[in-house]
Enzyme design. Structure first.
Site, PDB file in Angstrom:
ATOM      1  CE  LYS A   1      85.610  45.913  33.869  1.00 55.66           C
ATOM      2  NZ  LYS A   1      84.598  45.611  33.772  1.00 55.66           N
TER       3      LYS A   1
HETATM    4  N1  GLU Z   1      85.686  42.948  30.946  1.00 53.18           N
HETATM    5  C1  GLU Z   1      84.702  41.475  31.081  1.00 53.18           C
HETATM    6  C2  GLU Z   1      82.824  41.915  31.502  1.00 53.18           C
HETATM    7  O1  GLU Z   1      82.802  42.802  32.148  1.00 53.18           O
HETATM    8  C3  GLU Z   1      84.629  40.666  31.307  1.00 53.18           C
HETATM    9  C4  GLU Z   1      85.395  39.929  32.352  1.00 53.18           C
HETATM   10  C5  GLU Z   1      86.203  38.512  32.609  1.00 53.18           C
HETATM   11  O2  GLU Z   1      86.318  38.084  31.950  1.00 53.18           O
HETATM   12  O3  GLU Z   1      87.013  38.407  34.101  1.00 53.18           O
HETATM   13  O4  GLU Z   1      81.981  41.407  32.429  1.00 53.18           O
END
Ligand code: GLU
Length: 435
Positions: A108
């Site tokens: 993240k």
């Molecule tokens: N931000 C989204 C999540 O929390 C998508 C992450 C992604 O597509 O890599 O799942």
């Protein structure tokens, strides 16, 4: 009244410990290892603002685990972003990818900034500099960002362009997902998280666990958050005949017993900047929205909205966690006692990363799949993940090795985590601890 900590790392550890206690034979050292991120990047850089002033921007990229493949996870832009939050969200990504069975690990990113006061040029400068700082971290085969809170396709286009400039001569599209359709993006990616919530809910309801909600037609749904995820979910549930009784954004919420048309609410928001004030609706606060009379509650905004102090007042019979971490462990326990089911975040909102994976595959093959193909594959993935969790919940004989939790049956969050942690732990041992 008992107070509760909203420390994201402590909460993710509590949830992890509870699940780990149900996995027999998990070596203590391995449990410990899975609690920590593999890498944490904390970055500061200066940015020149439009008025000529200079601001220091703080950013994070946390890579939790890469056992199954490149680490995957969004980048959020928000003033509340901090290392603890990003770390806990990176872990969630590991479990999410492992649960739905896509060959990615978890990561993240976060940038401490307020997108509401920054110009497009300032946002572009911040994004390009962040990408430059991460140029040795992100890569199509090692770490792949995506959109998250207050980032979007434009943000991803800048990341791609900057990375591509630094690494010419390669197909760099797979370095980031959630790109614009005209620039390597996948059809259906923008809608994937909200639509995935619908598919997960439909599959869950098909199990007939909640006799009063066997289908979505006329089911009353309240949604907290009307951003990319909440608005798409509202439209998707509405199209299935559900009655959207409440909606909200960061300025507040609206309620209508007769039901809201999310398309009209969207048109109103586009003109007025908020959903608050839609004609013939009652204004409710974001807190009150959670407690309105409804069948399904979809938290699609920020973390820790459902906690020890409001869990007793929630009237929904099913909570579908479109947001990450919307429910605290104390609330989980109260909801479980009250017989309220929760489709946990790592299951309910896994549609986003699932279609990110499809985008990554399309980018490698230089293909663009039809929307129907993407949605059909998404539906299958979501349904299979719900089936898996449900089957475990129904058939697995649990004997927690922690006396403290013996009293309660595992809920769906714990089961989903058990499956994901076990998959990551097993794969770690299969690969072997090296050297
Ligand atoms: N931000 C989204 C999540 O929390 C998508 C992450 C992604 O597509 O890599 O799942």
């Amino acid at each position: 009244m008992k107070t509760e900590t909203f420390d994201p790392v402590a909460i993710s550890e509590q949830q992890f410990n509870k699940a780990a206690a149900y996995i027999t034979g998990l070596k203590a050292g391995l449990i410990d290892y899975l609690k920590y991120p593999n890498q944490t990047h904390i970055i500061h850089f200066p940015v020149e603002m439009d008025d000529g002033s200079i601001e220091t921007i703080q950013c994070f990229r946390v890579i939790h685990n890469r056992i199954f493949g490149p680490s995957k996870g969004g980048i959020r832009y928000h003033l509340d972003v901090n290392q603890a939050e990003v770390t806990s969200l990176a872990k969630l990504m590991t479990w999410k990818c492992a649960l739905v069975g896509i060959p990615f690990g978890g990561a993240k990113g976060g940038v401490v900034c307020n997108t509401k006061v920054l110009s497009q040029n300032e946002l572009q400068r911040i994004t390009r500099r962040f990408t430059f700082e991460l140029s040795k971290v992100i890569a199509p085969q090692s770490d792949i960002p995506a959109p998250d809170m207050y980032t979007n396709e434009q943000t991803m286009a800048w990341i791609y362009d900057t990375y591509n400039g630094l690494n010419p001569g390669h197909n760099n599209y797979p370095v980031v997902t959630g790109k614009p359709i005209g620039l390597g993006g996948s059809l259906g990616r923008r809608e994937a998280t909200g639509l995935g919530c619908l598919f997960a809910t439909q599959q869950f309801l098909s199990k007939a666990l909640i006799p009063s909600i066997l289908e979505l037609k006329d089911t009353r749904v309240a949604i907290q958050g009307f951003g990319n995820v909440g608005a798409v979910a509202a439209k998707a549930f509405y199209k299935q005949g559900a009655k959207i009784v409440a909606l909200s954004d960061s300025s507040g919420g609206i309620y209508s017993e007769q039901g809201l048309n999310p398309y009209e609410v969207m048109a109103f928001k586009q003109e007025n900047g908020t959903v608050v004030g839609v004609p013939n609706t009652k204004i409710v606060s974001n807190e009150a929205l959670l407690e309105v009379d409804c069948d399904i509650l979809i938290p699609a905004a920020t973390a820790f909205q459902i906690h020890h102090a409001n869990a007793k007042q929630i009237k929904a019979k099913l909570i579908v966690e479109a947001a990450n971490n919307p429910t605290t462990p104390a609330a989980d326990a109260i909801l479980q006692r009250r017989g309220v089911y929760v489709i946990p975040d790592i299951l309910a909102n896994a549609g986003g990363v699932t279609v990110s994976y499809f985008e990554w595959v399309q980018n490698h093959a230089n293909e663009q799949w039809a929307l129907e193909t993407v949605n059909e594959k998404l539906q299958k993935k979501m349904a299979a993940a719900v089936d898996l969790v449900f089957d475990y919940w129904q058939n697995y004989s649990f004997s927690p090795n922690d006396a403290l939790i013996k009293a309660s049956e595992p809920n769906f969050r714990t089961i989903a985590l058990v499956i994901a942690i076990k998959r990551v732990a097993d794969a770690t041992l299969l690969r072997g601890i090296w050297p």
